[in-house]
Structure formats: structure tokens, C-alpha cells
Design an enzyme around this catalytic site. Sequence first.
Site, PDB file in Angstrom:
ATOM      1  N   LYS A 127       0.652  -1.246  -0.008  1.00  0.00           N
ATOM      2  CA  LYS A 127       0.006   0.012  -0.080  1.00  0.00           C
ATOM      3  C   LYS A 127       0.797   1.162  -0.052  1.00  0.00           C
ATOM      4  CE  LYS A 127      -3.351   2.854   0.163  1.00  0.00           C
ATOM      5  NZ  LYS A 127      -4.144   3.294  -0.752  1.00  0.00           N
ATOM      6  N   PHE A 158      -1.080   9.851 -14.327  1.00  0.00           N
ATOM      7  CA  PHE A 158      -0.433  10.568 -13.326  1.00  0.00           C
ATOM      8  C   PHE A 158       0.730  11.203 -14.123  1.00  0.00           C
ATOM      9  CE2 PHE A 158      -3.212   8.073 -10.934  1.00  0.00           C
ATOM     10  CZ  PHE A 158      -3.192   8.583  -9.577  1.00  0.00           C
ATOM     11  N   LYS A 182      -9.667  17.122  -5.521  1.00  0.00           N
ATOM     12  CA  LYS A 182      -9.801  16.913  -6.795  1.00  0.00           C
ATOM     13  C   LYS A 182     -11.157  16.857  -7.152  1.00  0.00           C
ATOM     14  CE  LYS A 182      -9.759  11.876  -6.140  1.00  0.00           C
ATOM     15  NZ  LYS A 182      -8.999  10.367  -6.567  1.00  0.00           N
ATOM     16  N   CYS A 238      -4.146  10.836   1.141  1.00  0.00           N
ATOM     17  CA  CYS A 238      -3.295   9.850   1.313  1.00  0.00           C
ATOM     18  C   CYS A 238      -1.797  10.096   0.992  1.00  0.00           C
ATOM     19  CB  CYS A 238      -3.869   8.815   0.540  1.00  0.00           C
ATOM     20  SG  CYS A 238      -5.279   8.181   1.106  1.00  0.00           S
ATOM     21  N   LYS A 295       0.212  11.920   3.572  1.00  0.00           N
ATOM     22  CA  LYS A 295       0.265  11.146   4.778  1.00  0.00           C
ATOM     23  C   LYS A 295       1.212   9.805   4.626  1.00  0.00           C
ATOM     24  CE  LYS A 295      -3.494   8.656   5.752  1.00  0.00           C
ATOM     25  NZ  LYS A 295      -3.117   7.300   5.717  1.00  0.00           N
ATOM     26  N   GLY A 344       1.004  20.156 -12.909  1.00  0.00           N
ATOM     27  CA  GLY A 344       0.272  20.936 -12.247  1.00  0.00           C
ATOM     28  C   GLY A 344       0.606  21.262 -10.920  1.00  0.00           C
TER      29      GLY A 344
HETATM   30  N1  LIG Z   1      -9.811   8.199   1.662  1.00  0.00           N
HETATM   31  C1  LIG Z   1      -9.207   7.414   0.688  1.00  0.00           C
HETATM   32  O1  LIG Z   1      -9.197   7.890  -0.402  1.00  0.00           O
HETATM   33  C2  LIG Z   1      -8.375   6.153   1.113  1.00  0.00           C
HETATM   34  C3  LIG Z   1      -7.833   5.359   0.112  1.00  0.00           C
HETATM   35  C4  LIG Z   1      -7.251   4.255   0.656  1.00  0.00           C
HETATM   36  C5  LIG Z   1      -7.014   3.930   1.945  1.00  0.00           C
HETATM   37  N2  LIG Z   1      -7.353   5.010   2.792  1.00  0.00           N
HETATM   38  C6  LIG Z   1      -7.130   4.662   4.174  1.00  0.00           C
HETATM   39  O2  LIG Z   1      -8.137   4.214   4.843  1.00  0.00           O
HETATM   40  C7  LIG Z   1      -8.362   4.703   6.263  1.00  0.00           C
HETATM   41  C8  LIG Z   1      -9.748   5.432   6.491  1.00  0.00           C
HETATM   42  O3  LIG Z   1      -9.871   6.709   5.903  1.00  0.00           O
HETATM   43  P1  LIG Z   1     -10.886   7.656   5.287  1.00  0.00           P
HETATM   44  O4  LIG Z   1     -10.569   8.449   4.336  1.00  0.00           O
HETATM   45  O5  LIG Z   1     -12.177   6.587   5.228  1.00  0.00           O
HETATM   46  O6  LIG Z   1     -11.020   8.270   6.963  1.00  0.00           O
HETATM   47  P2  LIG Z   1     -12.385   9.168   7.214  1.00  0.00           P
HETATM   48  O7  LIG Z   1     -11.714   9.850   8.151  1.00  0.00           O
HETATM   49  O8  LIG Z   1     -13.210   9.553   6.341  1.00  0.00           O
HETATM   50  O9  LIG Z   1     -13.236   7.939   7.967  1.00  0.00           O
HETATM   51  C9  LIG Z   1     -12.975   7.591   9.243  1.00  0.00           C
HETATM   52  C10 LIG Z   1     -14.123   7.036  10.178  1.00  0.00           C
HETATM   53  O10 LIG Z   1     -13.531   6.333  11.316  1.00  0.00           O
HETATM   54  C11 LIG Z   1     -14.495   6.777  12.534  1.00  0.00           C
HETATM   55  N3  LIG Z   1     -13.647   6.248  13.829  1.00  0.00           N
HETATM   56  C12 LIG Z   1     -12.535   6.751  14.335  1.00  0.00           C
HETATM   57  N4  LIG Z   1     -12.259   5.852  15.456  1.00  0.00           N
HETATM   58  C13 LIG Z   1     -13.256   5.206  15.371  1.00  0.00           C
HETATM   59  C14 LIG Z   1     -13.492   3.887  16.343  1.00  0.00           C
HETATM   60  N5  LIG Z   1     -12.604   3.923  17.274  1.00  0.00           N
HETATM   61  N6  LIG Z   1     -14.425   3.123  16.145  1.00  0.00           N
HETATM   62  C15 LIG Z   1     -15.504   3.371  15.151  1.00  0.00           C
HETATM   63  N7  LIG Z   1     -15.312   4.265  14.201  1.00  0.00           N
HETATM   64  C16 LIG Z   1     -14.116   5.339  14.515  1.00  0.00           C
HETATM   65  C17 LIG Z   1     -14.433   8.307  12.364  1.00  0.00           C
HETATM   66  O11 LIG Z   1     -15.512   8.562  12.922  1.00  0.00           O
HETATM   67  C18 LIG Z   1     -14.753   8.210  10.844  1.00  0.00           C
HETATM   68  O12 LIG Z   1     -16.094   8.185  10.438  1.00  0.00           O
HETATM   69  C19 LIG Z   1      -6.956   5.693   6.492  1.00  0.00           C
HETATM   70  O13 LIG Z   1      -6.105   4.860   7.170  1.00  0.00           O
HETATM   71  C20 LIG Z   1      -6.925   6.111   5.061  1.00  0.00           C
HETATM   72  O14 LIG Z   1      -5.232   6.221   4.896  1.00  0.00           O
HETATM   73  C21 LIG Z   1      -7.995   5.932   2.424  1.00  0.00           C
END
Ligand SMILES: NC(=O)c1ccc[n+]([C@@H]2O[C@H](COP(=O)([O-])OP(=O)(O)OC[C@H]3O[C@@H](n4cnc5c(N)ncnc54)[C@H](O)[C@@H]3O)[C@@H](O)[C@H]2O)c1
Length: 452
Positions: free
Chosen positions: A226, A271, A342, A282, A285, A275
Site C-alpha cells: 500500500k 499521473f 480533486k 493519502c 500522509k 500542475g
Molecule cells: N480516503 C481515501 O481515498 C483512502 C484510500 C485508501 C486508503 N485510505 C485509508 O483508509 C483509512 C480511512 O480513511 P478515510 O478517508 O475513510 O477516513 P475518514 O476520516 O473518512 O473515516 C474514518 C471514520 O472512522 C471513524 N472512527 C474513528 N475512530 C473510531 C472507532 N474507534 N470506532 C469506530 N469508528 C471510528 C470516524 O468517526 C470516521 O467516520 C485511512 O487509514 C486512510 O489512509 C483512504
Amino acid sequence: MRVAIIGTGYVGLTTGVCLAYIGHSVSCLDTDVSKVKMLSEGKVPIFEPYLEELLEEARPNLHFTSSYEEAIPDAEVVFIAVGTPPTPSGAPNLEYLSQAAKSVGQHVKNKFTVVVNKSTVPIGSGNWVGALLRNTYEQRSANGTLEAAVASNPEFLREGSALHDSLYPDRIVIGADEPRALEVLYSLYRPILDQTFTPPTFLPRPESVGAVPLLSTDLASAELIKYAANAFLALKISFINEIGMLAERVGADIAEVGRGIGLDSRIGPRFLNAGIGWGGSCFGKDTAALIATAEEYGLHMPIVEAARVVNKRQRDRIVEKLLTELKILKGRTIGLLGLAFKPNTDDLREAPAVEIAQKLIDRGVCVKAHDPIAGERFQQDYGHMGVQLCKNAQEVAENCDAVVLVTEWNEYRDLEWEKLGRSMRQALILDGRHILDREKLEKAGFQFIGIN
Ligand SMILES: NC(=O)c1ccc[n+]([C@@H]2O[C@H](COP(=O)([O-])OP(=O)(O)OC[C@H]3O[C@@H](n4cnc5c(N)ncnc54)[C@H](O)[C@@H]3O)[C@@H](O)[C@H]2O)c1
């Protein structure tokens, strides 16, 4: 299968809805009670194309709750999809992950359960989550050893096309050190791997999609895949932006250069759009976390570090270009088209627009902005910055000294440019995404600046 998803953000909600759609019985759990209430009423708290429609179709198989007691004991598979935001050191904040793992340990029953890290977590987190689970379980239970296995199933979805990416993925990666866990995940994903589900009418299966490759590996490799994938995509963007700076100096057209190298099948065309650079929750971080993990092992990652430096420089260049043209920024009014990091999302995490707006405000600029979707969220999260939100691009342009196209929303590709230009103090436009037709804009009376 009975599935629980912890965290109903961009990833957890998409995963839950897609798994329910293909026939699993899914409990989506979030500690944010207001989110759970909205979702129970069929409303989606984020903007993601077709998510509300798919949720409606999958509703008979979906349940939303804030109670671990309700979601965990019966689940055969528990996904952890909570946020892992960055800390100032670059290492991700694992507090939510730790809370989620402990809460699962408090409620899991003594039967074989696969706990899956879907959150992007540092290498070694699988083992750590396993230890948290076991310790919590053993503290509360006299039943002896916990019958659970931890797996990693990194998520590769792109916001804006999250459902497409989940139903028709390029690949699925699963990692576990216990074969039984891999078998469970294989069965869970089988309808997607074999593409045997009936596609939703609004998201038809692309003709090119056949069986989806499955990479079944060990825990550490899945976790590293990842980070490596995101770092590589980030590098590609920073590479073309670095070449773009040279292109600007030597008078080359970076769009042509990008096309020219992207046609090489070893490189590929995606990619490679020069720009403003990447934003979002992501790439920044995950590249920081990769560097932080490497440091723990006494390693430097100069290539990944350089990608971050170049990305930061692209944002500074926007302000520099405005300064070069306008000479004095203090007292000017500058408009931003687009706030989300985006198009097709309302996500503002690490959005270039936020940083650019702040840099301009710091220099005494009055900033106006529009976004087709993310305006409300911007107001909630960044209302304190004092950016004037507008109803449309025309309103942004009025009395501006310059307009910057920050997010390449489709609706900005074809605006009434002459009218827009006439309402500005100075018809100056900076296309931060290489999507506008310079000739057309110049014909409409604009002074046009690109960013290579
Ligand atoms: N957003 C993306 O495009 C993407 C893509 C791939 C991977 N990720 C990874 O996936 C993970 C989640 O990302 P996201 O963008 O969905 O985050 P987000 O902040 O949108 O969602 C996280 C959710 O978890 C909830 N939460 C936090 N602590 C909790 C707990 N103890 N119990 C229950 N719920 C809890 C929060 O209230 C929130 O709704 C991250 O590690 C991120 O790096 C994100």
C-alpha cells in the site's frame, strides 16, 4: 458472510456498501453518532458519486450502528477502516486504530474471526493489532486463547470513483500469516474476483473488466504494498512537475512531453499531468509515514523525500507566479476555482486550495472561492480563514485581479470566459491544472499563465 466494518468514512462506507451489495450481511459501525443517524436514514455524509444510490440498493443487507456490542460478536470478518491521520513527525496517528482494536477485543466471541486492517497502517501494525486484540480479550474472558487472525487488505480506491474501484478493482491484495484468514477473505471477495455479481444499472461493468487478480501474501508485504503504491504514484506526479519546471525554462510544452513519455508502455500515460501537484488524505500522509518507518530501521528514502519537496514547491510557485504578474499582492482580490483536492469529491484534506488561500491571505490578499460540492464543508472546517465563498465562477471573478483554477472540475472547462473577464479588474488567469484552452482564453481577452 456476516461482516462488521469499523469506521464509516470514505473507505469504510464504500467497502460496507459494496460488500452488502454483493450479498454479505454488513454492520457498519462508527463512533460518530450523527453519521450513523444520517446513514440509517439513507443519507450519505460525504460526496461520492452513486454512493447514495448503491446504499439504497444494498439497504436490506446493511445495518448502521455505534454499538460494538451489536456489530462485533456475530461477525465472521471485522474490517478496521478508521482514520490514520498524520502527526507532526510524519508517523501516522494510530490512536483510532488502537481504540478500534481494543473495542473489538472487548466484544469478539470465542470463534474464528478475521480482523482485517483496511486502514493504511505502518508495517508491523498487523502484529500490533493482534496483540491489542488478544490482550483485551484475555483480560475480560476466562475462555482462554482468542480464536482470531489478523489480516491486511489495503484499499486502493480513488475518491470520486470509489465505487467503480471497489466493484471493478485492478487487483485485490490480501495478506495474513495464517492461511485460514486468507481463505475467509478469498470467499468474501469471490463475487468481485470472479465478477459474478449483477452490476448496478448506474455503474455498468466496463467491457475490459474480466476476472480480478488476487495477490495473496504475508502480512508485512501487504502492508508495504500500500505504501509503495502510493509513494510510486506520488513520485510520478512530482517527476512530471520537476520536468515541467525545466520545460518552462527551455520553452517546451510539458503536456506534449507528458504525452510523449506516457505513450511508452513501460511508463504509461497516467499521473503524468503537470500542475499544482497532489493533495488529499493519502499521498502526503503515506509518503511521510513511509519515510518515518524507514527511519525506524535506520534507512533514508531520498527519492520519496524529493517527491515531497517538489510537491510543496509547486504550491509555492502559484503564489510566485501571481507575485511576478501583479507585483504587489497586498490589497488585491484573487479568486480560486475549486477547493476540493480533486474533482468529484468534497474531501479537503491537504487540498492545495486551502494552502494556497492561506498563503495569499498571509500576504494581505482578499480571497474569493467557489467549489461545486465542497463549499459547505470548507465553511465548516476552514470558515475561520475568512475566504469569501461564491455561488459560481462568475461571482468569483467579479472585481478580481486574478483567478486561479485549482481543481479541474468539468464545469470550469467551459465557462462564459468573455463575460467573466469583463467583470474582473484585470483579466488574468492562472491555469493550475493544464485543462484550459490558452488560445480560447486569450481570444476572450485574458492574460493566461500556465504552471509547468
Ligand atoms: N480516503 C481515501 O481515498 C483512502 C484510500 C485508501 C486508503 N485510505 C485509508 O483508509 C483509512 C480511512 O480513511 P478515510 O478517508 O475513510 O477516513 P475518514 O476520516 O473518512 O473515516 C474514518 C471514520 O472512522 C471513524 N472512527 C474513528 N475512530 C473510531 C472507532 N474507534 N470506532 C469506530 N469508528 C471510528 C470516524 O468517526 C470516521 O467516520 C485511512 O487509514 C486512510 O489512509 C483512504
